[in-house]
Motif scaffolding. Structure first.
Motif, short mmCIF file in Angstrom:
data_model
loop_
_atom_site.label_atom_id
_atom_site.label_comp_id
_atom_site.label_asym_id
_atom_site.label_seq_id
_atom_site.Cartn_x
_atom_site.Cartn_y
_atom_site.Cartn_z
N VAL A 25 0.63 -11.63 -1.52
CA VAL A 25 1.05 -9.97 -1.43
C VAL A 25 1.63 -9.95 -0.02
N GLU A 26 2.91 -9.07 0.05
CA GLU A 26 3.54 -9.03 1.23
C GLU A 26 2.83 -7.43 1.68
N PHE A 27 2.33 -7.31 3.01
CA PHE A 27 1.95 -5.95 3.71
C PHE A 27 2.97 -5.67 4.72
N SER A 28 3.21 -4.51 4.65
CA SER A 28 4.33 -3.99 5.68
C SER A 28 3.36 -3.83 6.95
N GLU A 29 4.30 -3.53 8.07
CA GLU A 29 3.42 -3.52 9.55
C GLU A 29 2.36 -2.35 9.50
N ALA A 30 2.83 -1.22 8.95
CA ALA A 30 2.28 -0.02 8.75
C ALA A 30 0.80 -0.18 8.04
N GLU A 31 1.10 -0.97 6.84
CA GLU A 31 -0.13 -1.37 6.31
C GLU A 31 -1.18 -2.20 6.87
N GLU A 32 -0.66 -3.06 7.69
CA GLU A 32 -1.48 -3.96 8.40
C GLU A 32 -2.35 -3.21 9.46
N ILE A 33 -1.65 -2.36 9.97
CA ILE A 33 -2.31 -1.60 11.16
C ILE A 33 -3.28 -0.75 10.47
N LEU A 34 -3.07 -0.20 9.45
CA LEU A 34 -3.88 0.96 8.86
C LEU A 34 -5.10 0.09 8.44
N ILE A 35 -5.03 -1.09 7.68
CA ILE A 35 -6.11 -1.84 7.32
C ILE A 35 -7.09 -2.21 8.40
N ALA A 36 -6.46 -2.67 9.53
CA ALA A 36 -7.29 -3.04 10.69
C ALA A 36 -8.10 -1.90 11.36
N MET A 37 -7.32 -0.57 11.41
CA MET A 37 -8.05 0.78 11.91
C MET A 37 -9.19 0.84 11.02
N ARG A 56 -2.46 -0.41 -3.58
CA ARG A 56 -3.23 -1.40 -3.21
C ARG A 56 -4.76 -1.49 -3.83
N THR A 57 -5.10 -2.69 -4.01
CA THR A 57 -6.53 -2.97 -4.82
C THR A 57 -7.49 -3.51 -3.68
N ALA A 58 -8.58 -3.22 -3.87
CA ALA A 58 -9.64 -3.78 -3.14
C ALA A 58 -9.41 -5.23 -2.97
N GLU A 59 -9.18 -5.96 -4.02
CA GLU A 59 -9.17 -7.64 -3.83
C GLU A 59 -7.86 -7.94 -2.98
N GLU A 60 -6.84 -7.02 -3.23
CA GLU A 60 -5.62 -7.54 -2.34
C GLU A 60 -5.85 -7.52 -0.91
N ILE A 61 -6.60 -6.38 -0.41
CA ILE A 61 -6.88 -6.05 0.91
C ILE A 61 -7.92 -6.94 1.56
#
Length: 73
Positions: A25-37, A56-61
């Motif tokens: 699954v592709e993640f946008s840059e904003a999603e990647e930053i949010l996931i890391a934060m 987004r699902t927990a499994e995808e993350i």
């Protein structure tokens, strides 16, 4: 000769398996930053992280995180 062809088939299967281990699954840059934060705040609580990202699902993350930041490489 069939054994040689079979071994090359195994190499292809191994390559396919390795590529499946990365995030499909592709993640946008904003999603990647949010996931890391959020990960820095709550750790490996994937359902909490996914709750902050609509669609987004927990499994995808978790799959994204482990494929991107796994320390076992």
């Amino acid at each position: 000769m069939a054994d040689i062809d079979h071994s090359s088939d195994n190499a292809s299967a191994d390559s396919t398996e390795k590529s499946c281990q990365t995030s499909d699954v592709e993640f946008s840059e904003a999603e990647e930053i949010l996931i890391a934060m959020v990960y820095n705040l709550v750790g490996e609580r994937w359902s909490l992280i996914a709750g902050r990202i609509p669609g987004r699902t927990a499994e995808e993350i978790e799959k994204y995180w482990t494929s991107r930041y796994s320390t076992s490489q």
